[in-house]
Enzyme design. Sequence first.
Site, PDB file in Angstrom:
ATOM      1  N   SER A  23       0.459  -1.455   0.022  1.00  0.00           N
ATOM      2  CA  SER A  23      -0.171  -0.099  -0.155  1.00  0.00           C
ATOM      3  C   SER A  23       0.513   1.249  -0.088  1.00  0.00           C
ATOM      4  CB  SER A  23      -0.959   0.136   1.769  1.00  0.00           C
ATOM      5  OG  SER A  23      -0.414   0.339   2.399  1.00  0.00           O
ATOM      6  N   HIS A  81      -3.603  -6.200   2.437  1.00  0.00           N
ATOM      7  CA  HIS A  81      -2.149  -7.069   3.046  1.00  0.00           C
ATOM      8  C   HIS A  81      -2.711  -7.887   3.465  1.00  0.00           C
ATOM      9  CE1 HIS A  81       0.589  -3.602   4.924  1.00  0.00           C
ATOM     10  NE2 HIS A  81       0.494  -3.983   3.517  1.00  0.00           N
ATOM     11  N   GLN A 103      -5.941  -1.701   7.946  1.00  0.00           N
ATOM     12  CA  GLN A 103      -5.478  -2.741   6.930  1.00  0.00           C
ATOM     13  C   GLN A 103      -4.390  -2.802   8.563  1.00  0.00           C
ATOM     14  OE1 GLN A 103      -2.420  -0.896   3.641  1.00  0.00           O
ATOM     15  NE2 GLN A 103      -1.251  -1.198   5.193  1.00  0.00           N
ATOM     16  N   GLU A 104      -4.201  -2.684   9.343  1.00  0.00           N
ATOM     17  CA  GLU A 104      -3.565  -3.574  10.511  1.00  0.00           C
ATOM     18  C   GLU A 104      -4.242  -2.842  11.882  1.00  0.00           C
ATOM     19  OE1 GLU A 104       0.317  -1.235  10.234  1.00  0.00           O
ATOM     20  OE2 GLU A 104       0.861  -2.149   8.118  1.00  0.00           O
ATOM     21  N   GLU A 118       2.017  -9.097   6.737  1.00  0.00           N
ATOM     22  CA  GLU A 118       2.709  -8.798   7.962  1.00  0.00           C
ATOM     23  C   GLU A 118       2.564  -9.812   9.116  1.00  0.00           C
ATOM     24  OE1 GLU A 118       2.163  -4.930   8.102  1.00  0.00           O
ATOM     25  OE2 GLU A 118       2.824  -4.057   6.904  1.00  0.00           O
ATOM     26  N   ASP A 163      -3.831   1.471  11.885  1.00  0.00           N
ATOM     27  CA  ASP A 163      -3.283   1.972  10.289  1.00  0.00           C
ATOM     28  C   ASP A 163      -4.733   1.208   9.261  1.00  0.00           C
ATOM     29  OD1 ASP A 163      -2.216   2.686   8.379  1.00  0.00           O
ATOM     30  OD2 ASP A 163      -0.691   1.987   7.932  1.00  0.00           O
ATOM     31  N   GLU A 223      -2.973   5.266  12.569  1.00  0.00           N
ATOM     32  CA  GLU A 223      -2.115   6.526  11.438  1.00  0.00           C
ATOM     33  C   GLU A 223      -3.116   6.347   9.905  1.00  0.00           C
ATOM     34  OE1 GLU A 223       1.545   3.053  10.623  1.00  0.00           O
ATOM     35  OE2 GLU A 223       1.466   3.436   8.959  1.00  0.00           O
ATOM     36  N   ASP A 231       2.202   8.163   7.098  1.00  0.00           N
ATOM     37  CA  ASP A 231       2.588   7.552   6.880  1.00  0.00           C
ATOM     38  C   ASP A 231       2.582   7.706   4.541  1.00  0.00           C
ATOM     39  OD1 ASP A 231       3.525   5.054   5.190  1.00  0.00           O
ATOM     40  OD2 ASP A 231       2.345   3.828   6.138  1.00  0.00           O
ATOM     41  N   LYS A 281      10.085   4.953   6.857  1.00  0.00           N
ATOM     42  CA  LYS A 281      10.771   3.596   6.052  1.00  0.00           C
ATOM     43  C   LYS A 281      10.940   3.566   5.362  1.00  0.00           C
ATOM     44  CE  LYS A 281       5.421   1.782   5.714  1.00  0.00           C
ATOM     45  NZ  LYS A 281       4.356   2.147   5.192  1.00  0.00           N
ATOM     46  N   HIS A 291       9.123  -1.502   8.898  1.00  0.00           N
ATOM     47  CA  HIS A 291       8.802  -2.411   8.202  1.00  0.00           C
ATOM     48  C   HIS A 291       8.242  -2.165   6.806  1.00  0.00           C
ATOM     49  CE1 HIS A 291       5.497  -5.152   9.353  1.00  0.00           C
ATOM     50  NE2 HIS A 291       4.930  -3.756   9.027  1.00  0.00           N
ATOM     51  N   ARG A 292       8.431  -3.157   6.033  1.00  0.00           N
ATOM     52  CA  ARG A 292       7.396  -2.661   5.208  1.00  0.00           C
ATOM     53  C   ARG A 292       6.550  -3.932   4.735  1.00  0.00           C
ATOM     54  NH1 ARG A 292       7.787   1.419   1.914  1.00  0.00           N
ATOM     55  NH2 ARG A 292       5.505   1.201   1.454  1.00  0.00           N
ATOM     56  N   SER A 293       5.641  -4.171   3.802  1.00  0.00           N
ATOM     57  CA  SER A 293       4.672  -5.739   4.100  1.00  0.00           C
ATOM     58  C   SER A 293       5.384  -6.203   3.645  1.00  0.00           C
ATOM     59  CB  SER A 293       3.365  -5.549   3.423  1.00  0.00           C
ATOM     60  OG  SER A 293       3.148  -5.548   2.384  1.00  0.00           O
ATOM     61  N   LYS A 348       7.948  -0.366  14.103  1.00  0.00           N
ATOM     62  CA  LYS A 348       6.114  -2.055  13.297  1.00  0.00           C
ATOM     63  C   LYS A 348       7.244  -2.502  12.521  1.00  0.00           C
ATOM     64  CE  LYS A 348       3.048   0.374  10.022  1.00  0.00           C
ATOM     65  NZ  LYS A 348       2.027   0.528  10.005  1.00  0.00           N
TER      66      LYS A 348
HETATM   67  P1  PGA Z   1       3.060  -1.315   3.059  1.00  0.00           P
HETATM   68  O1  PGA Z   1       2.406  -1.055   4.240  1.00  0.00           O
HETATM   69  O2  PGA Z   1       4.860  -1.503   3.708  1.00  0.00           O
HETATM   70  O3  PGA Z   1       2.189  -2.730   2.344  1.00  0.00           O
HETATM   71  O4  PGA Z   1       3.193   0.195   2.742  1.00  0.00           O
HETATM   72  C1  PGA Z   1       2.977  -0.965   5.497  1.00  0.00           C
HETATM   73  C2  PGA Z   1       2.025   0.496   6.015  1.00  0.00           C
HETATM   74  O5  PGA Z   1       1.486   1.079   5.503  1.00  0.00           O
HETATM   75  O6  PGA Z   1       2.714   0.570   7.388  1.00  0.00           O
HETATM   76 ZN    ZN Z   2       0.663   2.754   7.141  1.00  0.00          ZN
END
Ligand code: PGA
Ligand code: ZN
Length: 434
Positions: free
Chosen positions: A43, A166, A174-175, A216, A253, A302, A330, A355, A383-385, A406
């Site tokens: 994302s 994800h 998403q999270e 994740e 998130d 987030e 983010d 990131k 991190h990233r997904s 994270k």
């Molecule tokens: P991404 O997701 O690594 O797929 O961008 C993580 C996030 O949105 O925090």
């Molecule tokens: Zn995010």
Amino acid sequence: MDTTIQNVTAREILDSRGNPTLKAEVTLESGAKGEFSVPSGASTGIYEAIELRDGDLARYNGKGVLTAVENVKNRIADKLVGMDALRQSEIDNTMIALDGTKNKSKLGANAILGVSFAVCRAAATSQNRKLYNYLNSLLSTFLDRIENQPLSLPTPLFNILNGGAHADNTLSIQEFMTIPIGVERFSEQLRAGTEIDHELKRILKERGATTSVGDEGGFAPNLPTDETALEFLSEAVEASAFKLESEIVFGLDVAASQYWEEDDKVYAIPNISEEKVLVDKPQKVSNFYIDLLNRFPIRLIEDPLAEDDWAGWKDLAKKFDFKEKILVGDDLTVTNPQRVERAAKEKIINGLIIKPNQIGTLTEVFEVIKICNAYNIKKIVSHRSGETTDTFIADLAVACGAEFIKDGAPIRGERVAKYNRLLEIEEELQVSTP
Ligand code: PGA
Ligand code: ZN
């Protein structure tokens, strides 16, 4: 110890989603080596630096990174061989200039970041120093500090329920994260996050929901609404040895950019609440969030609004309790110094996702850290997904005194590698979290 760069190379490897990514390797004249494997988002924010992919549909569905690999081996190596690996800013600025674009689209942020971090690791090795120590000194010099920045262990944000981009399930957010905010010491926080994760698994199983996981490592069940997910999370904490609210709070998130409908200027978030779908103007959406934050022990949120909806963010910020809670950028900020500075000046965030591959060099990550420190914004190294087992971000979080890290759920190898690295650092430092 000769710290002159002798060789710079790269290869195509796989990330945790089975997509190609780039691993860079740097060798110094002394023989010291450093490497870095670049992660990849799903994302992604539209203002992120460009991850260069081949687009050759005959290989990995166009996702190969052989062009980026060639850029490292030829163009970047040509410039960097002979330079001093201890001069990180000079090296980063050389690559930025060689690329010449605003978003690193010519050489690829994956090529540039791979080399930037591999140089840093080689330099640390050449000095016989732990990576977090070396990074800490580099950062302190960058910030013109007379004394080094204090080292500290970050509190982990455990993303134990996955939705949105994800996972292939019904959840829109998403999270869903647990945050062991009231638990002392990283190792105990890790235990808390893991034990709660196991309780959640048991509860999902009992209710007949699937316990398969998303990108994740968080569970990805089909639940009636996102609010049900929060209820399950509360139950999981209550079934654990840890106390909801005083020891464990939640983070979300939303990654809301994906729900923004430009034509109608509304957010359309399916399944988030009992109304089943939230389709509304930013102002109403921010009221919804404020209510949600009051009904559950949610300490952090987030990207509740989209990356270009500055007015929506301002509206939410007006109603947001910045003393008690953390509003995090983010996709809005994409670790980009200009965007972070704008968000800081407009007072719409008090937490920032960092990131490294969103921007592409260590030096620019330091610039972002500097802005966070100046505006009292909490740093969340992330991190990233799509990840690898590389643990660089664990050292980075410790080196910059990040309040949080994270790194997903504590049950997938590429996530656990970083948590385990933090355990090692905790033992070495014998310090507790701030
Ligand atoms: P991404 O997701 O690594 O797929 O961008 C993580 C996030 O949105 O925090
Ligand atoms: Zn995010």
